[in-house]
Write a protein that holds these residues in place. Structure first.
Motif, PDB file in Angstrom:
ATOM      1  N   LYS A 427       1.148  -1.289  -0.121  1.00 39.88           N
ATOM      2  CA  LYS A 427       0.114   0.443   0.259  1.00 39.88           C
ATOM      3  C   LYS A 427       0.738   1.551   0.148  1.00 39.88           C
ATOM      4  O   LYS A 427       1.609   1.176   0.449  1.00 39.88           O
ATOM      5  N   LYS A 428       0.346   1.994  -0.698  1.00 39.74           N
ATOM      6  CA  LYS A 428       1.178   3.575  -0.622  1.00 39.74           C
ATOM      7  C   LYS A 428       1.402   4.411   0.674  1.00 39.74           C
ATOM      8  O   LYS A 428       2.039   5.171   1.166  1.00 39.74           O
ATOM      9  N   GLY A 429      -0.101   3.923   1.185  1.00 38.18           N
ATOM     10  CA  GLY A 429      -0.740   5.086   2.341  1.00 38.18           C
ATOM     11  C   GLY A 429      -1.352   6.632   1.894  1.00 38.18           C
ATOM     12  O   GLY A 429      -1.498   6.575   0.728  1.00 38.18           O
ATOM     13  N   PRO A 430      -1.702   7.003   2.602  1.00 40.17           N
ATOM     14  CA  PRO A 430      -2.304   6.081   4.123  1.00 40.17           C
ATOM     15  C   PRO A 430      -3.553   5.296   3.633  1.00 40.17           C
ATOM     16  O   PRO A 430      -3.553   5.258   2.651  1.00 40.17           O
ATOM     17  N   PHE A 431      -3.180   3.735   4.262  1.00 42.44           N
ATOM     18  CA  PHE A 431      -4.209   3.345   5.032  1.00 42.44           C
ATOM     19  C   PHE A 431      -5.070   3.071   5.940  1.00 42.44           C
ATOM     20  O   PHE A 431      -3.975   3.151   7.176  1.00 42.44           O
ATOM     21  N   PHE A 432      -6.457   2.293   5.632  1.00 39.68           N
ATOM     22  CA  PHE A 432      -7.173   2.251   7.423  1.00 39.68           C
ATOM     23  C   PHE A 432      -7.504   0.950   6.635  1.00 39.68           C
ATOM     24  O   PHE A 432      -8.302   0.520   6.029  1.00 39.68           O
ATOM     25  N   ALA A 433      -7.169  -0.551   7.888  1.00 40.95           N
ATOM     26  CA  ALA A 433      -6.576  -1.513   7.760  1.00 40.95           C
ATOM     27  C   ALA A 433      -8.175  -1.756   8.406  1.00 40.95           C
ATOM     28  O   ALA A 433      -7.116  -1.894   9.682  1.00 40.95           O
ATOM     29  N   THR A 434      -8.681  -2.907   8.644  1.00 37.56           N
ATOM     30  CA  THR A 434      -9.485  -3.581   9.381  1.00 37.56           C
ATOM     31  C   THR A 434      -9.318  -5.453   9.443  1.00 37.56           C
ATOM     32  O   THR A 434      -9.042  -5.753   8.779  1.00 37.56           O
ATOM     33  N   LEU A 435      -8.830  -6.236  10.488  1.00 36.90           N
ATOM     34  CA  LEU A 435      -8.162  -7.328  10.739  1.00 36.90           C
ATOM     35  C   LEU A 435      -9.895  -8.271  11.770  1.00 36.90           C
ATOM     36  O   LEU A 435      -8.778  -7.888  13.156  1.00 36.90           O
ATOM     37  N   PHE A 436     -10.200  -8.850  11.054  1.00 38.27           N
ATOM     38  CA  PHE A 436     -11.316  -9.343  12.282  1.00 38.27           C
ATOM     39  C   PHE A 436     -10.783 -11.457  12.442  1.00 38.27           C
ATOM     40  O   PHE A 436     -10.611 -11.740  11.160  1.00 38.27           O
ATOM     41  N   THR A 437     -10.121 -11.483  13.710  1.00 39.34           N
ATOM     42  CA  THR A 437      -9.821 -12.087  13.591  1.00 39.34           C
ATOM     43  C   THR A 437     -11.186 -13.646  13.228  1.00 39.34           C
ATOM     44  O   THR A 437     -11.664 -13.685  13.832  1.00 39.34           O
ATOM     45  N   VAL A 438     -10.064 -14.914  13.445  1.00 39.90           N
ATOM     46  CA  VAL A 438     -10.492 -15.975  14.055  1.00 39.90           C
ATOM     47  C   VAL A 438     -10.833 -17.244  14.785  1.00 39.90           C
ATOM     48  O   VAL A 438     -11.512 -18.317  15.065  1.00 39.90           O
ATOM     49  N   SER A 439      -9.437 -17.677  14.927  1.00 40.19           N
ATOM     50  CA  SER A 439      -8.323 -18.585  16.477  1.00 40.19           C
ATOM     51  C   SER A 439      -8.999 -18.681  17.478  1.00 40.19           C
ATOM     52  O   SER A 439      -9.420 -19.919  17.907  1.00 40.19           O
ATOM     53  N   SER A 440      -9.889 -17.634  18.558  1.00 39.94           N
ATOM     54  CA  SER A 440      -9.730 -17.888  19.671  1.00 39.94           C
ATOM     55  C   SER A 440     -11.447 -17.908  20.073  1.00 39.94           C
ATOM     56  O   SER A 440     -12.023 -17.313  20.176  1.00 39.94           O
ATOM     57  N   HIS A 441     -11.814 -19.353  19.102  1.00 45.30           N
ATOM     58  CA  HIS A 441     -13.473 -19.180  19.184  1.00 45.30           C
ATOM     59  C   HIS A 441     -13.567 -20.422  19.200  1.00 45.30           C
ATOM     60  O   HIS A 441     -12.906 -21.673  18.915  1.00 45.30           O
ATOM     61  N   GLU A 442     -15.102 -20.819  19.407  1.00 49.14           N
ATOM     62  CA  GLU A 442     -14.568 -22.638  19.311  1.00 49.14           C
ATOM     63  C   GLU A 442     -15.243 -23.018  17.863  1.00 49.14           C
ATOM     64  O   GLU A 442     -14.986 -22.752  17.619  1.00 49.14           O
ATOM     65  N   PRO A 443     -14.259 -24.462  18.153  1.00 52.30           N
ATOM     66  CA  PRO A 443     -13.917 -25.288  18.751  1.00 52.30           C
ATOM     67  C   PRO A 443     -12.670 -25.258  19.693  1.00 52.30           C
ATOM     68  O   PRO A 443     -12.096 -26.554  20.232  1.00 52.30           O
TER      69      PRO A 443
END
Length: 640
Positions: A427-443
């Motif tokens: 990315k050349k910037g400025p950038f806004f990045a959102t990360l939604f994680t997945v691992s800390s979850h059932e099972p």
């Protein structure tokens, strides 16, 4: 011949079959309590029985709804209604709907620990976008096999008891006037009883009971979930939405009590990069730095890296989620739109122009990206992300390596964090990045290579929290080598909470306690803030930090400079709104305030409503004003 006595036998058998449903609903309620007793705070056996007694009303309504066709076919004066063929028909008309409805109770034996309320139709709406429904179901059946076995055994026992009592066969079929008269009387009486049963009574002023009516009989909000049953909660929410305008006050009073438009002038305009992490189930309970003042006996932290990062960050140790599901967290954090009884994203109104972090930052030249390692479209994130206007969506498809797929939800956090880092390098910037994680979850699994690396703790989730914390560690270790790192604001929060280990976090209000952390490499943001904070505050705080120079819509407040709007937090649980501000917690069911509690009484133990004072009255008005403005702006499509 067929006599009145014989017709009476038919009715008695019908009542026996309906009575069986009440018995099995009581068994389900008892098992629900057994699986969730640590969250339901029942003081004694007599208190549980009292709640179960009040639950009979809601059981009756669910049972009558489910058995409406069965009841009709049982009382119709059909000359073959005692024949073997007709009784087989009645059997299937009774068994299929009852067992399907009854089985939904077993969902909440486990799922209640995740959403802290009975399952409604909204839960099934949230699964609409999941491409791995079969895998999720299989995981549930494997991980919670004991619940599945209980359900099967009880259903078999129900069928057995149904078949134990049968009709007496008439010696001779002969239809006389008495038969038809008795049939007509029975039909009228049963019909009146049915109508009264599903409504509550026959008064014109009585409206059919809804979910919130369970709170009438609850000393504690969580007790309402014992009174309720899951079939009722689902049936009463089918085709219904809580998104309706309310009018608690006139427009002038409304404007005096809510500030939906913010305009800050505290900082010079700037365009730093922004990386926002919405961490799956990353409850405040698990993070040591956020619990130093809690005085929890034998407390253990499962996040060594976040604890170390927090020493160089600005953290908010009294923050709360504005919902209890992942999609609630997305709309709350990014767009400042909380979800209450129903998710905003599953309402009829999300398809409109929405001012958010995405739109405001794009207006300042930011490149915007959403990262989520699950199959593209999962949780409805892709659809809502498109509504918000993200430039790029990076999911499991873009990651393009199924070797790192966890088999259930998506790509393991550690490699997906690195995928985001590498993507941001381009990315050349400025950038806004959102990360939604997945691992800390059932099972609650970790990659095979990491088995035994993280503390197992006392709850299944603890190991996965440790793994996600490690993913953060690796991300920051590698990212600090990148040229964009120094000019970036990092924000870490959670979408909602999850498994509870400590009594402090079993308290009803604390069940939505999440972390909020702001980190800048130059440590310009640093310290511990103990004021009330919430997810919807992140959006205005970031715009304040970058010196955004235009007015914008936000129900939240800047956590760093807003001295006009007092710290507060609002969410919905136990069928009521919880509004925290100043010295008190206000509980409001949409019609009336049901309680005021000291701000430190997170378990809502002592109701102070009889000691109502001026501050309580002000907080009540603030709560009602927020809700009124919320529904009005959403329904009138004034979110831009």
């Amino acid at each position: 011949m067929i006599s009145n006595q014989f017709r009476l036998n038919e009715i008695l058998v019908m009542f026996y079959r309906l009575f069986l449903a009440f018995i099995f609903y009581f068994i389900a309620r008892t098992l629900f309590f057994f699986y969730n007793s640590d969250l339901l705070n029942v003081d004694s056996f007599s208190q549980f029985m009292s709640l179960a007694y009040h639950g009979l009303t809601f059981d009756r309504m669910a049972i009558f709804y489910v058995n409406s066709l069965f009841i009709l076919l049982s009382i119709l004066p059909v000359f073959k209604n005692t024949s073997q063929g007709y009784q087989k028909l009645l059997f299937w008309v009774y068994i299929i709907p009852n067992l399907i409805a009854y089985s939904t109770n077993f969902i909440d034996f486990i799922y209640y620990r995740f959403i802290y309320s009975r399952t409604t139709i909204a839960v099934f709406d949230s699964l609409e976008h999941e491409s791995n429904k079969t895998q999720l179901l299989l995981n549930f059946l494997i991980n919670y096999w004991h619940v599945f076995v209980l359900c099967i055994l009880l259903c078999i026992f129900w069928v057995y008891l149904y078949k134990k009592v049968k009709f007496k066969k008439p010696i001779k079929v002969e239809f006389k006037k008495a038969y038809w008269i008795s049939s007509a009387v029975i039909f009228v009486i049963v019909t009146i009883g049915f109508v009264a049963g599903v409504r509550g009574d026959l008064k014109k002023t009585t409206r059919p009971l809804n979910i919130i009516d369970a709170n009438r009989h609850a000393e504690k909000p969580e007790h309402a979930d014992i009174i309720l049953n899951t079939p009722f909660a689902i049936l009463r929410t089918i085709g219904k939405t809580s998104f309706k305008k309310v009018a608690y006050m006139d427009e002038k009073t409304l404007q005096e009590n809510v500030s939906p438009i913010k305009h800050y002038a505290n900082n010079e305009p700037s365009t730093p990069n922004i990386v926002l992490f919405i961490t799956e189930s990353f409850a405040r309970e698990y993070i040591g730095t956020f619990n130093r003042d809690m005085e929890i006996p034998n407390y253990v932290s499962y996040t060594p890296f976040i604890d170390s990062l927090a020493q160089h960050s600005l953290i908010f140790t009294n923050a709360f989620a504005n919902g209890y599901k992942s999609i609630h967290g997305m709309s709350s954090v990014i767009a400042g739109i909380p979800s209450f009884k129903d998710a905003f994203t599953s309402s009829p109104y999300p398809k409109q122009d929405i001012e958010s972090l995405v739109s405001t930052l794009k207006s300042k030249g930011y490149d915007t990206s959403f990262f989520h390692g699950a199959p593209n479209g999962s949780m409805g994130f892709l659809g809502f992300g498109n509504i918000l206007g993200y430039d790029h969506y990076y999911g499991k498809t873009e990651y393009n390596n199924d070797e790192d797929f966890d088999g259930t939800w998506g790509i393991w956090d550690e490699p997906f964090f690195q995928f985001m880092r590498k993507t941001l390098n381009d990315k050349k910037g400025p950038f806004f990045a959102t990360l939604f994680t997945v691992s800390s979850h059932e099972p609650f699994k970790v990659p095979a290579d990491y088995e035994g690396k993280f503390p197992k703790g006392n709850q299944q989730i603890h190991q996965t929290i440790g793994y996600t914390d490690y993913a953060y560690k690796r991300f920051f270790e590698e990212s600090q080598k990148e040229p964009w790192f120094e000019n970036t604001i990092f924000v870490i929060t959670a979408d909602h909470t999850n498994q509870v280990d400590y009594e402090e976090y079993r308290k009803l209000v604390n069940r939505t306690a999440v972390p909020i952390l702001f980190y800048t490499p130059n440590e310009s943001l640093k310290g511990i803030n103990r004021d009330l904070a919430q997810q919807i505050d992140i959006y205005p705080t970031l715009l304040d930090l970058i010196g955004y120079d235009k007015p914008f819509r936000s129900w939240g407040r800047s956590l760093i400079n807003d001295t006009v709007n007092k710290p507060f937090a609002i969410n919905y649980g136990g069928n009521e709104y919880t509004y925290q501000e100043g010295n008190y917690i206000c509980r409001f069911n949409g019609r009336e305030v049901t309680g005021f509690y000291d701000i430190n009484d997170k378990g809502l133990e002592t109701n102070l409503i009889r000691k109502k004072n001026k501050e309580m009255e002000r907080i009540e008005m603030k709560c009602k004003a927020f809700i009124q403005d919320y529904f009005e702006r959403i329904i009138d499509r004034k979110l831009d």
